[in-house]
Design an enzyme around this catalytic site. Structure first.
Site, mmCIF file in Angstrom:
data_model
loop_
_atom_site.group_PDB
_atom_site.id
_atom_site.type_symbol
_atom_site.label_atom_id
_atom_site.label_comp_id
_atom_site.label_asym_id
_atom_site.label_seq_id
_atom_site.Cartn_x
_atom_site.Cartn_y
_atom_site.Cartn_z
ATOM 1 C CG HIS A 100 8.521 -17.080 6.539
ATOM 2 N ND1 HIS A 100 9.472 -17.338 7.499
ATOM 3 C CD2 HIS A 100 9.009 -17.592 5.382
ATOM 4 C CE1 HIS A 100 10.495 -17.960 6.947
ATOM 5 N NE2 HIS A 100 10.244 -18.139 5.653
ATOM 6 C CG HIS A 102 7.151 -19.025 1.216
ATOM 7 N ND1 HIS A 102 8.133 -18.254 0.645
ATOM 8 C CD2 HIS A 102 7.725 -19.605 2.295
ATOM 9 C CE1 HIS A 102 9.254 -18.357 1.340
ATOM 10 N NE2 HIS A 102 9.037 -19.182 2.354
HETATM 11 P P1 AMP Z 1 12.509 -19.301 4.007
HETATM 12 O O1 AMP Z 1 13.572 -19.976 3.198
HETATM 13 O O2 AMP Z 1 11.207 -20.035 4.014
HETATM 14 O O3 AMP Z 1 13.013 -18.956 5.398
HETATM 15 O O4 AMP Z 1 12.190 -17.956 3.244
HETATM 16 C C1 AMP Z 1 12.667 -16.708 3.628
HETATM 17 C C2 AMP Z 1 12.197 -15.750 2.571
HETATM 18 O O5 AMP Z 1 12.352 -14.439 3.069
HETATM 19 C C3 AMP Z 1 13.003 -15.841 1.264
HETATM 20 O O6 AMP Z 1 12.107 -16.158 0.194
HETATM 21 C C4 AMP Z 1 13.613 -14.453 1.137
HETATM 22 O O7 AMP Z 1 13.639 -13.994 -0.204
HETATM 23 C C5 AMP Z 1 12.683 -13.609 1.999
HETATM 24 N N1 AMP Z 1 13.280 -12.424 2.571
HETATM 25 C C6 AMP Z 1 14.445 -12.322 3.259
HETATM 26 N N2 AMP Z 1 14.651 -11.053 3.649
HETATM 27 C C7 AMP Z 1 13.580 -10.334 3.224
HETATM 28 C C8 AMP Z 1 13.212 -8.957 3.310
HETATM 29 N N3 AMP Z 1 13.970 -8.046 3.939
HETATM 30 N N4 AMP Z 1 12.047 -8.558 2.745
HETATM 31 C C9 AMP Z 1 11.260 -9.462 2.101
HETATM 32 N N5 AMP Z 1 11.549 -10.773 1.990
HETATM 33 C C10 AMP Z 1 12.698 -11.207 2.537
#
Ligand code: AMP
Ligand code: ZN
Length: 141
Positions: A100, A102
């Site tokens: 993903h 950001h």
């Molecule tokens: P990372 O640390 O790069 O893996 O980021 C994962 C991101 O996913 C974090 O910023 C979380 O806030 C976001 N996240 C986790 N679960 C969900 C969800 N159900 N819907 C939207 N964002 C999410």
């Protein structure tokens, strides 16, 4: 798709999300725990863990969506700029093992820091070591 992948479940519609963009291969939605208003995640619909796991065409599709969405997200929240980044692998802070990108809108005086702030202590590398690293990367392609 792994049954326990949150982002695969979002793509499938089994977990709700604030969707902001969708096409055949890419899905984008607001981060549930935003670092700034408009914080958006851009993912491939198919499950791949890291950037290196992405097929070339999917990688191109993800980047194309980031390229289109970054200015759109900035405009939507009246931001001055954005950081666009991937936590690419667990040691880099990736918590959800589904690639993903950001998009984090930034505002003048928001107290945030540049992407240079994410690494630990800086290495002290000689010119020769830098040359070797560059050659290793160049020659591995
Ligand atoms: P990372 O640390 O790069 O893996 O980021 C994962 C991101 O996913 C974090 O910023 C979380 O806030 C976001 N996240 C986790 N679960 C969900 C969800 N159900 N819907 C939207 N964002 C999410
Ligand atoms: Zn997944």
């Amino acid at each position: 798709m792994p049954d326990d992948c949150i982002f695969c479940q979002i793509v499938a519609g089994d977990i709700p999300s604030r969707t902001v963009y969708e096409d055949d291969t890419v899905f984008a939605f607001l981060d549930v725990n935003p670092l700034a208003p408009g914080h958006t995640l851009v993912i491939p619909k198919d499950h791949h863990e890291t950037l290196g796991d992405l097929p070339d065409d999917t990688a191109a599709d993800v980047f194309a969506a980031l390229h289109r969405l970054a200015p759109t997200v900035e405009d939507a929240v009246d931001a001055d700029a954005s950081n666009v980044a991937f936590n690419n692998g667990e040691a880099a802070g990736q918590e959800v093992p589904h690639v993903h990108g950001h998009i984090i809108p930034r505002f003048e005086g928001d107290g945030g820091r540049p992407i240079h702030a994410i690494a630990g202590s800086r290495p002290d590398l000689s010119d020769e070591e830098l040359d070797d690293i560059a050659a290793d990367i160049r020659n591995a392609r």
